[in-house]
Motif scaffolding. Structure first.
Motif, mmCIF file in Angstrom:
data_model
loop_
_atom_site.group_PDB
_atom_site.id
_atom_site.type_symbol
_atom_site.label_atom_id
_atom_site.label_comp_id
_atom_site.label_asym_id
_atom_site.label_seq_id
_atom_site.Cartn_x
_atom_site.Cartn_y
_atom_site.Cartn_z
ATOM 1 N N ALA A 40 0.810 -1.102 0.058
ATOM 2 C CA ALA A 40 0.035 -0.052 0.002
ATOM 3 C C ALA A 40 0.692 1.118 0.019
ATOM 4 O O ALA A 40 0.677 2.252 -0.707
ATOM 5 C CB ALA A 40 -0.910 -0.022 1.110
ATOM 6 N N ALA A 41 1.961 1.477 0.784
ATOM 7 C CA ALA A 41 2.719 2.405 0.938
ATOM 8 C C ALA A 41 3.459 2.845 -0.411
ATOM 9 O O ALA A 41 3.453 3.848 -0.758
ATOM 10 C CB ALA A 41 3.725 2.272 1.936
ATOM 11 N N ALA A 42 3.955 1.727 -1.136
ATOM 12 C CA ALA A 42 4.309 1.920 -2.290
ATOM 13 C C ALA A 42 3.289 2.354 -3.330
ATOM 14 O O ALA A 42 3.724 3.258 -4.410
ATOM 15 C CB ALA A 42 5.371 0.642 -2.876
ATOM 16 N N ALA A 43 2.338 1.690 -3.360
ATOM 17 C CA ALA A 43 1.090 2.419 -4.442
ATOM 18 C C ALA A 43 0.912 3.859 -4.151
ATOM 19 O O ALA A 43 0.728 4.475 -5.050
ATOM 20 C CB ALA A 43 -0.006 1.338 -4.057
ATOM 21 N N GLU A 44 0.882 4.170 -2.840
ATOM 22 C CA GLU A 44 0.715 5.611 -2.815
ATOM 23 C C GLU A 44 1.692 6.361 -2.965
ATOM 24 O O GLU A 44 1.571 7.595 -3.744
ATOM 25 C CB GLU A 44 0.207 5.747 -1.094
ATOM 26 N N ALA A 45 2.785 6.203 -2.978
ATOM 27 C CA ALA A 45 4.099 6.928 -3.445
ATOM 28 C C ALA A 45 4.171 6.988 -4.934
ATOM 29 O O ALA A 45 4.329 7.966 -5.486
ATOM 30 C CB ALA A 45 5.302 6.247 -2.738
ATOM 31 N N THR A 46 3.965 5.732 -5.502
ATOM 32 C CA THR A 46 3.785 5.902 -6.962
ATOM 33 C C THR A 46 2.842 6.929 -7.465
ATOM 34 O O THR A 46 2.992 7.730 -8.413
ATOM 35 C CB THR A 46 3.571 4.444 -7.504
ATOM 36 N N ALA A 47 1.663 6.873 -7.106
ATOM 37 C CA ALA A 47 0.457 7.725 -7.376
ATOM 38 C C ALA A 47 0.659 9.116 -7.089
ATOM 39 O O ALA A 47 0.421 9.853 -7.865
ATOM 40 C CB ALA A 47 -0.757 7.272 -6.476
ATOM 41 N N LYS A 48 1.489 9.397 -6.009
ATOM 42 C CA LYS A 48 1.880 10.622 -5.887
ATOM 43 C C LYS A 48 2.789 11.444 -6.686
ATOM 44 O O LYS A 48 2.868 12.381 -7.008
ATOM 45 C CB LYS A 48 2.344 10.945 -4.392
ATOM 46 N N GLN A 49 3.577 10.511 -7.388
ATOM 47 C CA GLN A 49 4.619 10.904 -8.400
ATOM 48 C C GLN A 49 4.256 10.993 -9.875
ATOM 49 O O GLN A 49 4.889 11.459 -10.662
ATOM 50 C CB GLN A 49 5.926 9.745 -8.226
ATOM 51 N N LEU A 50 2.953 10.589 -10.115
ATOM 52 C CA LEU A 50 2.463 10.595 -11.324
ATOM 53 C C LEU A 50 2.212 12.135 -11.857
ATOM 54 O O LEU A 50 1.858 12.937 -11.052
ATOM 55 C CB LEU A 50 1.173 9.889 -11.626
ATOM 56 N N PRO A 51 2.420 12.270 -13.134
ATOM 57 C CA PRO A 51 2.508 13.433 -13.583
ATOM 58 C C PRO A 51 0.905 13.704 -13.911
ATOM 59 O O PRO A 51 0.131 12.883 -14.081
ATOM 60 C CB PRO A 51 3.415 13.306 -15.061
ATOM 61 N N GLY A 52 0.752 15.070 -14.489
ATOM 62 C CA GLY A 52 -0.402 15.404 -14.938
ATOM 63 C C GLY A 52 -1.379 16.078 -14.046
ATOM 64 O O GLY A 52 -1.005 16.208 -12.834
ATOM 65 N N ASP A 53 -2.562 16.813 -14.264
ATOM 66 C CA ASP A 53 -3.420 17.522 -13.540
ATOM 67 C C ASP A 53 -4.590 16.485 -13.084
ATOM 68 O O ASP A 53 -5.444 16.956 -12.394
ATOM 69 C CB ASP A 53 -4.077 18.819 -14.343
ATOM 70 N N SER A 54 -4.592 15.282 -13.563
ATOM 71 C CA SER A 54 -5.666 14.461 -13.254
ATOM 72 C C SER A 54 -5.717 13.940 -11.623
ATOM 73 O O SER A 54 -4.269 14.025 -11.059
ATOM 74 C CB SER A 54 -5.895 13.146 -14.068
ATOM 75 N N HIS A 55 -6.559 13.285 -11.193
ATOM 76 C CA HIS A 55 -6.566 12.776 -9.654
ATOM 77 C C HIS A 55 -5.815 11.458 -9.683
ATOM 78 O O HIS A 55 -6.489 10.438 -10.615
ATOM 79 C CB HIS A 55 -7.743 12.816 -9.130
ATOM 80 N N HIS A 56 -4.972 11.136 -8.863
ATOM 81 C CA HIS A 56 -4.254 9.643 -8.887
ATOM 82 C C HIS A 56 -4.420 9.190 -7.467
ATOM 83 O O HIS A 56 -4.317 10.138 -6.393
ATOM 84 C CB HIS A 56 -2.981 9.776 -9.464
ATOM 85 N N ILE A 57 -4.509 8.053 -7.392
ATOM 86 C CA ILE A 57 -4.554 7.166 -5.961
ATOM 87 C C ILE A 57 -3.923 5.993 -5.741
ATOM 88 O O ILE A 57 -3.761 5.291 -6.903
ATOM 89 C CB ILE A 57 -5.929 7.099 -5.543
ATOM 90 N N GLY A 58 -3.277 5.782 -4.676
ATOM 91 C CA GLY A 58 -2.639 4.336 -4.573
ATOM 92 C C GLY A 58 -3.398 3.599 -3.651
ATOM 93 O O GLY A 58 -3.835 4.206 -2.642
ATOM 94 N N ILE A 59 -3.728 2.485 -3.948
ATOM 95 C CA ILE A 59 -4.469 1.410 -3.116
ATOM 96 C C ILE A 59 -3.761 0.447 -2.695
ATOM 97 O O ILE A 59 -3.408 -0.403 -3.710
ATOM 98 C CB ILE A 59 -6.138 1.071 -3.699
ATOM 99 N N GLY A 60 -3.900 -0.004 -1.468
ATOM 100 C CA GLY A 60 -3.189 -1.326 -0.912
ATOM 101 C C GLY A 60 -4.352 -2.414 -1.136
ATOM 102 O O GLY A 60 -5.465 -2.184 -0.723
#
Length: 85
Positions: A40-60
């Motif tokens: 879950a922590a890695a999913a959230e970290a990856t989502a936070k680093q994604l480019p663009g103006d859209s909403h991204h989320i990491g889910i465990g």
């Protein structure tokens, strides 16, 4: 480019490696991205680093866990349905 503006990409195993690359590419194309991973922590970290103006989320994800709700910015869960990890 913006081929996926207004769309949601659900990437399983998206925290690292090829999955993270796929998530990044969808984000670059304008998609909102849900990064799902057993870590879950890695999913959230990856989502936070994604480019663009859209909403991204990491889910465990936990094996057998049923995901039935979504963040408000992703629309209602009736639009997503539900899926089991």
């Amino acid at each position: 480019m913006s081929r996926f503006v207004g769309r949601v990409a659900v990437i399983t195993g998206g925290a690292r490696g090829i999955g993270a690359g796929v998530a990044r590419r969808f984000a670059e194309e304008g998609a909102s991205v849900a990064v799902i991973d057993l870590d879950a922590a890695a999913a959230e970290a990856t989502a936070k680093q994604l480019p663009g103006d859209s909403h991204h989320i990491g889910i465990g994800a936990e094996p057998g866990r049923r995901l039935t709700s979504t963040p408000p910015s992703f629309g209602s869960s009736t639009n997503w349905g539900a899926f089991t990890c």
